[in-house]
Design an enzyme around this catalytic site. Sequence first.
Site, short mmCIF file in Angstrom:
data_model
loop_
_atom_site.label_atom_id
_atom_site.label_comp_id
_atom_site.label_asym_id
_atom_site.label_seq_id
_atom_site.Cartn_x
_atom_site.Cartn_y
_atom_site.Cartn_z
N GLY A 144 0.95 -1.23 -0.06
CA GLY A 144 0.12 0.24 -0.07
C GLY A 144 0.84 1.34 -0.03
N SER A 173 -8.52 -6.92 2.43
CA SER A 173 -8.48 -5.32 2.42
C SER A 173 -10.12 -5.17 2.68
CB SER A 173 -8.50 -4.87 1.16
OG SER A 173 -8.89 -3.46 1.04
C1 LIG Z 1 -3.19 4.14 3.12
C2 LIG Z 1 -2.80 2.68 3.15
C3 LIG Z 1 -3.02 1.97 2.00
C4 LIG Z 1 -3.06 0.60 2.27
N1 LIG Z 1 -2.95 -0.30 1.04
C5 LIG Z 1 -2.67 -1.65 1.16
C6 LIG Z 1 -3.08 -2.53 -0.03
O1 LIG Z 1 -3.23 -2.04 -1.09
N2 LIG Z 1 -3.01 -3.82 0.14
C7 LIG Z 1 -2.72 -4.46 1.37
O2 LIG Z 1 -2.63 -5.72 1.36
N3 LIG Z 1 -2.51 -3.81 2.48
C8 LIG Z 1 -2.87 -2.46 2.28
N4 LIG Z 1 -2.52 -1.51 3.29
C9 LIG Z 1 -2.38 -2.27 5.05
C10 LIG Z 1 -0.82 -2.38 5.12
O3 LIG Z 1 -0.08 -3.05 4.32
C11 LIG Z 1 -0.55 -2.82 6.48
O4 LIG Z 1 -1.35 -4.28 6.77
C12 LIG Z 1 -1.39 -2.10 7.61
O5 LIG Z 1 -1.33 -0.77 7.34
C13 LIG Z 1 -1.25 -2.64 8.98
O6 LIG Z 1 0.27 -2.15 9.21
P1 LIG Z 1 0.76 -0.65 10.01
O7 LIG Z 1 0.12 -0.68 11.56
O8 LIG Z 1 1.96 -0.84 10.13
O9 LIG Z 1 0.11 0.25 9.21
C14 LIG Z 1 -2.76 -0.16 3.55
C15 LIG Z 1 -2.49 0.56 4.64
C16 LIG Z 1 -2.60 1.90 4.70
C17 LIG Z 1 -2.74 2.99 5.85
#
Ligand SMILES: Cc1cc2nc3c(=O)[nH]c(=O)nc-3n(C[C@H](O)[C@H](O)[C@H](O)COP(=O)(O)O)c2cc1C
Length: 339
Positions: A66, A181
Amino acid sequence: MFYSLLKKILFQFDPEFIHHESLELFHAFPHFFSSFFHHHFKTDTQFLTHRRNPLKLVNPLIVAAGLDKNAVALPIWEAMGFGAVEVGTVTPLAQLGNAKPRIFRFKDETLLNSMGFPNLGMHAVASNIARFKKSQQGMMKVGINIGKNKNTSLENSINDYLQTYEYLSPLADYVAINISSPNTPGLRSLGNESWLRECLQELVHARKKNPKALFIKVGPDLAKLTDYDFLSRLTQEFDLAGIVATNTTSDHLYGSGGISGARLLNKSRMVREYLLKHFQQTCPEKIVMGVGGMSRPEHFQEFWNSGGVYAQLYSGLIYQGPGIIRKILHTFTMKTLGH
Ligand SMILES: Cc1cc2nc3c(=O)[nH]c(=O)nc-3n(C[C@H](O)[C@H](O)[C@H](O)COP(=O)(O)O)c2cc1C
């Protein structure tokens, strides 16, 4: 210090605007930003030989999916010191995603997003990755997270995973199937044993042709922890590399979208800890890749102490800047050296 000042300015603006503009700058001036980050942030943490490392990463920290959906800033993540980046989610066709605004910041290092997989589609992303791999001096690996287009019906969804796997896996060091997602209608309903079994069955032939480490990325919102047990069955049955745990949570009161960062940590950690224990008992050679709310060195240390290997970061990088990478990797080195 530098990032806390910069953040004061950046956080005055819309989160997606800043995200987009930063990636554009990184893309336009890769040499300038690579040498800047390399000089100020890179650290030389190495895996020691006794650590499990089937993906052969130079270190265990991975940019979460993401952040660089279209693979436009790959040299920058390498220069910051990541061992790999998970590009995507990539769908067969380009799509715009959901209506804006669709990323919101909270004061407590939490993000809410309802992006809905905006991306350039598999052909454009493949060329970006191919360009990086061709010019690559360093060692950073590229994982590719694949998903379905919004307009593909749930009945035809397996075909999207098959197409993206076939097209992108030759360029990937690993592939992650995203069924978690909350922002693509119905996607989470695919996270059940029978759909996944059917999907993995369909992928068997393509995987024989292009054998790449394959992960399933799961969400943190199943009703009970034992509801995750089927994952170890599928992982063994289809010889997957493991599970990425977890995606964002839709368990919140802000309408649609998924929560990441600080307010995700407890939920995500419970799933991760459960899976780590369960895998230890049923298939200890398989990997639980950790992601979700980890943003302090101690969160990563705890994960590594529980037997985790690869760990990903998204929200923590936004709130704390690239200085966090060195601090996290320092704890990994201490743990590995047995300090
Ligand atoms: C703005 C944004 C976009 C994201 N897009 C995706 C995505 O396209 N595919 C996916 O598997 N996870 C996506 N994620 C999830 C992240 O990969 C991750 O699993 C999630 O943010 C938890 O990790 P963190 O707490 O370190 O942010 C996205 C997260 C954010 C904040």
